[in-house]
Scaffold this motif. Structure first.
Motif, PDB file in Angstrom:
ATOM      1  N   VAL A 647       0.853  -1.192   0.000  1.00  0.00           N
ATOM      2  CA  VAL A 647       0.000   0.000   0.000  1.00  0.00           C
ATOM      3  C   VAL A 647       0.889   1.242   0.000  1.00  0.00           C
ATOM      4  O   VAL A 647       1.661   1.450   0.943  1.00  0.00           O
ATOM      5  N   PRO A 648       0.813   2.080  -1.022  1.00  0.00           N
ATOM      6  CA  PRO A 648       1.606   3.313  -1.010  1.00  0.00           C
ATOM      7  C   PRO A 648       0.990   4.347  -0.070  1.00  0.00           C
ATOM      8  O   PRO A 648      -0.221   4.552  -0.056  1.00  0.00           O
ATOM      9  N   VAL A 649       1.831   4.990   0.734  1.00  0.00           N
ATOM     10  CA  VAL A 649       1.413   6.064   1.634  1.00  0.00           C
ATOM     11  C   VAL A 649       2.341   7.249   1.403  1.00  0.00           C
ATOM     12  O   VAL A 649       3.569   7.086   1.351  1.00  0.00           O
ATOM     13  N   VAL A 650       1.757   8.428   1.261  1.00  0.00           N
ATOM     14  CA  VAL A 650       2.515   9.650   1.005  1.00  0.00           C
ATOM     15  C   VAL A 650       2.475  10.521   2.251  1.00  0.00           C
ATOM     16  O   VAL A 650       1.407  10.749   2.824  1.00  0.00           O
ATOM     17  N   LEU A 651       3.647  11.016   2.675  1.00  0.00           N
ATOM     18  CA  LEU A 651       3.750  11.908   3.830  1.00  0.00           C
ATOM     19  C   LEU A 651       4.374  13.229   3.419  1.00  0.00           C
ATOM     20  O   LEU A 651       5.276  13.267   2.576  1.00  0.00           O
ATOM     21  N   ALA A 652       3.914  14.319   4.037  1.00  0.00           N
ATOM     22  CA  ALA A 652       4.479  15.647   3.823  1.00  0.00           C
ATOM     23  C   ALA A 652       4.126  16.515   5.023  1.00  0.00           C
ATOM     24  O   ALA A 652       3.435  16.072   5.962  1.00  0.00           O
ATOM     25  N   ALA A 653       4.596  17.770   5.008  1.00  0.00           N
ATOM     26  CA  ALA A 653       4.400  18.658   6.153  1.00  0.00           C
ATOM     27  C   ALA A 653       3.083  19.415   6.101  1.00  0.00           C
ATOM     28  O   ALA A 653       2.594  19.855   7.142  1.00  0.00           O
ATOM     29  N   GLU A 654       2.493  19.586   4.911  1.00  0.00           N
ATOM     30  CA  GLU A 654       1.288  20.405   4.782  1.00  0.00           C
ATOM     31  C   GLU A 654       0.212  19.645   4.025  1.00  0.00           C
ATOM     32  O   GLU A 654       0.498  18.784   3.181  1.00  0.00           O
ATOM     33  N   GLU A 655      -1.017  20.029   4.315  1.00  0.00           N
ATOM     34  CA  GLU A 655      -2.163  19.384   3.675  1.00  0.00           C
ATOM     35  C   GLU A 655      -2.112  19.520   2.165  1.00  0.00           C
ATOM     36  O   GLU A 655      -2.351  18.551   1.430  1.00  0.00           O
ATOM     37  N   ARG A 656      -1.788  20.711   1.675  1.00  0.00           N
ATOM     38  CA  ARG A 656      -1.803  20.950   0.231  1.00  0.00           C
ATOM     39  C   ARG A 656      -0.769  20.097  -0.499  1.00  0.00           C
ATOM     40  O   ARG A 656      -0.919  19.815  -1.689  1.00  0.00           O
ATOM     41  N   GLN A 657       0.273  19.680   0.203  1.00  0.00           N
ATOM     42  CA  GLN A 657       1.338  18.917  -0.448  1.00  0.00           C
ATOM     43  C   GLN A 657       0.935  17.474  -0.722  1.00  0.00           C
ATOM     44  O   GLN A 657       1.472  16.842  -1.629  1.00  0.00           O
ATOM     45  N   VAL A 658       0.007  16.929   0.058  1.00  0.00           N
ATOM     46  CA  VAL A 658      -0.424  15.549  -0.160  1.00  0.00           C
ATOM     47  C   VAL A 658      -1.777  15.459  -0.862  1.00  0.00           C
ATOM     48  O   VAL A 658      -2.177  14.365  -1.305  1.00  0.00           O
ATOM     49  N   ARG A 659      -2.489  16.571  -0.975  1.00  0.00           N
ATOM     50  CA  ARG A 659      -3.843  16.542  -1.549  1.00  0.00           C
ATOM     51  C   ARG A 659      -3.886  15.956  -2.961  1.00  0.00           C
ATOM     52  O   ARG A 659      -4.838  15.233  -3.307  1.00  0.00           O
ATOM     53  N   PRO A 660      -2.892  16.230  -3.840  1.00  0.00           N
ATOM     54  CA  PRO A 660      -2.977  15.654  -5.193  1.00  0.00           C
ATOM     55  C   PRO A 660      -2.994  14.132  -5.230  1.00  0.00           C
ATOM     56  O   PRO A 660      -3.351  13.542  -6.253  1.00  0.00           O
ATOM     57  N   TYR A 661      -2.636  13.464  -4.112  1.00  0.00           N
ATOM     58  CA  TYR A 661      -2.483  12.016  -4.143  1.00  0.00           C
ATOM     59  C   TYR A 661      -3.560  11.272  -3.359  1.00  0.00           C
ATOM     60  O   TYR A 661      -3.535  10.040  -3.282  1.00  0.00           O
ATOM     61  N   GLY A 662      -4.490  11.995  -2.758  1.00  0.00           N
ATOM     62  CA  GLY A 662      -5.553  11.332  -2.014  1.00  0.00           C
ATOM     63  C   GLY A 662      -6.127  12.250  -0.958  1.00  0.00           C
ATOM     64  O   GLY A 662      -5.758  13.423  -0.850  1.00  0.00           O
ATOM     65  N   THR A 663      -7.014  11.702  -0.162  1.00  0.00           N
ATOM     66  CA  THR A 663      -7.649  12.485   0.896  1.00  0.00           C
ATOM     67  C   THR A 663      -6.642  12.766   2.005  1.00  0.00           C
ATOM     68  O   THR A 663      -6.093  11.844   2.601  1.00  0.00           O
ATOM     69  N   PRO A 664      -6.387  14.067   2.304  1.00  0.00           N
ATOM     70  CA  PRO A 664      -5.402  14.383   3.343  1.00  0.00           C
ATOM     71  C   PRO A 664      -5.900  13.999   4.724  1.00  0.00           C
ATOM     72  O   PRO A 664      -7.087  14.111   5.043  1.00  0.00           O
ATOM     73  N   ARG A 665      -4.945  13.570   5.557  1.00  0.00           N
ATOM     74  CA  ARG A 665      -5.238  13.254   6.950  1.00  0.00           C
ATOM     75  C   ARG A 665      -4.021  13.634   7.789  1.00  0.00           C
ATOM     76  O   ARG A 665      -2.908  13.192   7.503  1.00  0.00           O
ATOM     77  N   GLN A 666      -4.241  14.453   8.806  1.00  0.00           N
ATOM     78  CA  GLN A 666      -3.122  14.856   9.662  1.00  0.00           C
ATOM     79  C   GLN A 666      -2.821  13.744  10.663  1.00  0.00           C
ATOM     80  O   GLN A 666      -3.672  13.353  11.449  1.00  0.00           O
ATOM     81  N   VAL A 667      -1.574  13.262  10.637  1.00  0.00           N
ATOM     82  CA  VAL A 667      -1.183  12.179  11.542  1.00  0.00           C
ATOM     83  C   VAL A 667      -0.237  12.659  12.631  1.00  0.00           C
ATOM     84  O   VAL A 667       0.127  11.882  13.517  1.00  0.00           O
ATOM     85  N   MET A 668       0.179  13.921  12.575  1.00  0.00           N
ATOM     86  CA  MET A 668       0.961  14.508  13.663  1.00  0.00           C
ATOM     87  C   MET A 668       0.737  16.005  13.671  1.00  0.00           C
ATOM     88  O   MET A 668       0.836  16.664  12.629  1.00  0.00           O
ATOM     89  N   GLY A 669       0.474  16.534  14.852  1.00  0.00           N
ATOM     90  CA  GLY A 669       0.352  17.973  15.055  1.00  0.00           C
ATOM     91  C   GLY A 669       0.959  18.323  16.396  1.00  0.00           C
ATOM     92  O   GLY A 669       0.253  18.684  17.335  1.00  0.00           O
ATOM     93  N   LEU A 670       2.265  18.217  16.490  1.00  0.00           N
ATOM     94  CA  LEU A 670       2.977  18.357  17.760  1.00  0.00           C
ATOM     95  C   LEU A 670       3.361  19.807  18.001  1.00  0.00           C
ATOM     96  O   LEU A 670       3.921  20.468  17.125  1.00  0.00           O
ATOM     97  N   VAL A 671       3.062  20.304  19.192  1.00  0.00           N
ATOM     98  CA  VAL A 671       3.510  21.623  19.644  1.00  0.00           C
ATOM     99  C   VAL A 671       4.300  21.412  20.926  1.00  0.00           C
ATOM    100  O   VAL A 671       3.771  20.907  21.912  1.00  0.00           O
TER     101      VAL A 671
END
Length: 698
Positions: A647-671
């Motif tokens: 299963v291919p999974v694409v990761l990036a820092a921003e929602e817009r960067q992964v949107r072309p490849y599927g439904t974006p989902r935030q898997v980390m939001g660390l402060v």
């Protein structure tokens, strides 16, 4: 008349207890490394094998180091209890305030990920698993910051010594707490050496001053290499001291002291520089004994005759300590060089500009040691002129004065000649911008190196250490006494001067302060407490109140480092990373092949996902000037992953960067909070840090 065995059951003296507990850390660390390195080299560094081999080796080293330990420290029970209490308090405090640097941004997370891989797999190199992406592809990068891609595999940066120690902590369920434990052991080690050289009454002060220093707090809270290196170096110095104090030490005492000291190279390749004085000292011991036998009387020895025992006595220190100390150092340092060559050759290549000259210097020292030993009978006839002793003392003062005024005489730059230099220059420029300083990426700020030391230990410690070093150099050049100080003073002086001259580290603080931890800070503190005792004794001879001088001196030693440390001591950094990474791993499909398409996310998470999530991971190559990979490359590799049955999974820092490849989902939001980056002032706070990771499943 009492039987002999009754005397052996008597309670050991307080001084002997302090001597024993202060070398135990070095013996345990050395034993674990001696047992672990062969297992790692054959790819079997696993819990059962490491424990079954490690415990007997540790036991053997402890037996050899502590057997018939002489009275090398005069201390009371209260003084020993104070040292142990300081060490325990430091360990608990740093454990509570420990960091969680697991996301690869700088060296601590690289060490942590290296240790996690060893704890789980026990072998190197790390497989790239190109088959999980449909085979090799020009667009795939399997190694990022802290890791090298070599022949279809991934090789971690750095020496394997610290990760082997941290891996043991991971097996016990406390990877992130291991640095605090090592920090507590380092406090014991420094206190023990201070007790040997300055007296038991000064050991608690040295231990507390060391524990309060900000760089020690900093490196005792996360996975750095400096604290283990300190334990081996200062533990080795203590073992050399003990070996020369034994009436009939045998060969094991010298060999063990040399082995422990030399193994510091297995922890930090820079330790090659730190152990050079030990090589020369071993040669001096051999030369002194050779001259005494040629001359026929120990009384004609130029220095240290009482440390070597009677001439011709086969069990005395002379015949055995010197050659076996030399052999032990060569074996220990050789193990470090072998490990670097076998397990981290790209790292050696990266450091070749500094490592190659250092190896040449080591070879030169060995040649000079052999030549000096051969020429000992002739060299011993030479006598230093009377002016040599005061000149040596004034030289110490002039060197320290030169470092103090250096910022007004020199501005250190490094021209950009390599891609790594450019990365460093860009980082310095961004830090200068944040600190509102003139922008110049070539600035290294090395001219401020002694000022760094003053920030972290205080001006009184630097002054007392300078006075102590000057007095000791004068005495050694005049009469060869106190001989016990010769090797520690050589190591502390040599490493302090070379470190302050060229720190060779990115100059933001507290980051750059780690360079001072293995030798400079503990060495100056040990010298300073000896100097305080010397000042107190001179005051007593002149009829002044030595008690009040001692109290004032203790405050001068302790207050300045405490004031500097207070700004960050109670603020742990990068908290929450472990939970954030575990939550991200839980969000990824178990049969995923992870493609990271954004530059910063690739740097930070390539090894994190591979090592902690257990999934094949690669970054898609990004063209210069862009932040994300070309879409056509991403889609091509995605199809190859599908064809490989994963299963291919694409990761990036921003929602817009992964949107072309599927439904974006935030898997980390660390402060969380991160270390400050100060260039011209001591750090006094922390900065915010935000880390976001978005996922899409094409």
């Amino acid at each position: 008349m009492r039987p002999a065995w009754f005397d052996q059951l008597r309670r050991p003296s307080a001084g002997r207890v302090l001597a024993a507990v202060s070398v135990l850390p070095a013996l345990v660390v050395a034993g674990w490394l001696v047992a672990g390195l062969p297992l790692l080299l054959v790819g079997r560094f696993e819990p059962v094998a490491a424990v079954l081999l490690g415990l007997p080796v540790i036991g053997l080293l402890c037996w050899a180091g502590l057997r018939r330990l002489p009275e090398v420290v005069e201390a009371t029970g209260r003084q020993v209890a104070a040292v142990v209490a300081v060490a325990a308090g430091a360990g608990v405090f740093n454990a509570v305030m420990h960091g969680e640097q697991l996301i690869v941004r700088r060296d601590p997370a690289t060490y942590a990920q290296y240790a996690i891989w060893l704890a789980k797999h026990g072998s190197l190199p790390i497989p790239a698993q190109a088959e999980a992406f449909g085979g090799a592809d020009p667009a795939l990068l399997f190694a990022r910051i802290g890791f090298y891609q070599v022949d279809g595999a991934v090789v971690p940066q750095f020496m394997p010594g610290p990760p082997m120690l941290f891996a043991a902590g991971d097996w016990l369920g406390g990877l992130l707490l291991t640095p605090a434990v090592l920090g507590a052991l380092a406090v014991l080690t420094v206190g023990g050496l201070a007790g040997r050289l300055a007296g038991g009454r000064w050991a608690p002060l040295a231990a507390l001053a060391f524990a309060l220093s900000l760089p020690v707090l900093y490196t005792s809270r996360t996975t750095f290499s400096e604290i283990p290196s300190l334990i081996l170096l200062f533990g080795g110095l203590a073992l050399v001291h003990d070996a020369l104090s034994r009436p009939r030490p045998g060969w094991a005492a010298g060999a063990l002291a040399g082995l422990v000291t030399g193994l510091a190279v297995l922890v930090r390749v820079d330790a090659l520089r730190d152990v050079l004085p030990v090589l020369a000292f071993a040669g001096l011991l051999i030369a002194m004994r050779r001259f005494s036998r040629t001359d026929g009387t120990a009384g004609s020895l130029p220095v240290g005759e009482e440390a070597l025992g009677e001439p011709g006595s086969r069990g005395a220190g002379g015949p055995w300590v010197g050659p076996w100390l030399l052999a032990g150092v060569v074996v220990g340092a050789g193990a470090g060089v072998l490990a670097a060559y076998a397990l981290s050759r790209p790292y050696l290549a990266y450091l070749s500009r500094s490592v190659n000259p250092l190896l040449a210097i080591c070879a030169s020292v060995m040649v000079l040691t052999v030549a000096g030993t051969v020429a000992a009978p002739w060299l011993a006839r030479l006598r230093l002129p009377r002016w040599a002793a005061p000149a040596g003392a004034w030289l110490v003062v002039l060197v320290m004065t030169g470092f103090a005024v250096r910022p007004w005489l020199q501005t250190v730059h490094r021209e950009v000649t390599t891609p790594e230099d450019q990365v460093t220059a860009t980082f310095i420029q961004k830090t200068q911008q944040a600190d509102r300083l003139p922008i110049d990426g070539t600035r290294l700020y090395s001219e401020l190196s002694l000022h760094w030391v003053v920030w972290y230990v205080g001006l009184p410690v630097v002054v007392l250490a300078t006075v102590a070093a000057a007095v000791l150099v004068r005495r050694l050049l005049r009469s060869g006494e106190p001989f016990a100080w010769l090797l520690p003073l050589a190591v502390i002086g040599w490493t302090t001067v070379t470190t302050l001259l060229r720190p060779e580290i990115t100059p933001d603080h507290p980051w750059a302060s780690r360079r001072l931890v293995p030798v400079v800070i503990p060495g100056l503190i040990v010298l300073a407490v000896w100097g305080l005792g010397w000042v107190r004794d001179r005051a007593r001879e002149r009829g002044y109140g030595s008690r009040w001088i001692g109290i004032a001196g203790c405050l001068l030693v302790l207050v300045p480092p405490a004031v500097t440390s207070i700004g960050t001591a109670f603020t742990p950094v990068e908290q929450g990373e472990q939970a954030a990474v575990e939550a991200m791993c839980a969000s990824l499909p178990r049969d995923a092949s992870v493609l990271i398409i954004e530059r910063v996310t690739g740097d930070r998470f390539t090894q994190v996902v591979r090592g902690m999530c257990g999934l094949p991971t690669a970054q898609i190559r990004i063209e210069t000037g862009n932040d994300t990979a070309p879409e056509q490359d991403v889609r091509r590799v995605v199809e190859r992953v599908r064809a490989a049955g994963r299963v291919p999974v694409v990761l990036a820092a921003e929602e817009r960067q992964v949107r072309p490849y599927g439904t974006p989902r935030q898997v980390m939001g660390l402060v969380t909070r991160q270390d400050e980056r100060s260039l011209v002032d001591p750090p006094n706070g922390t900065w915010w840090l935000r880390i976001n990771v978005w996922m899409a499943t094409p």
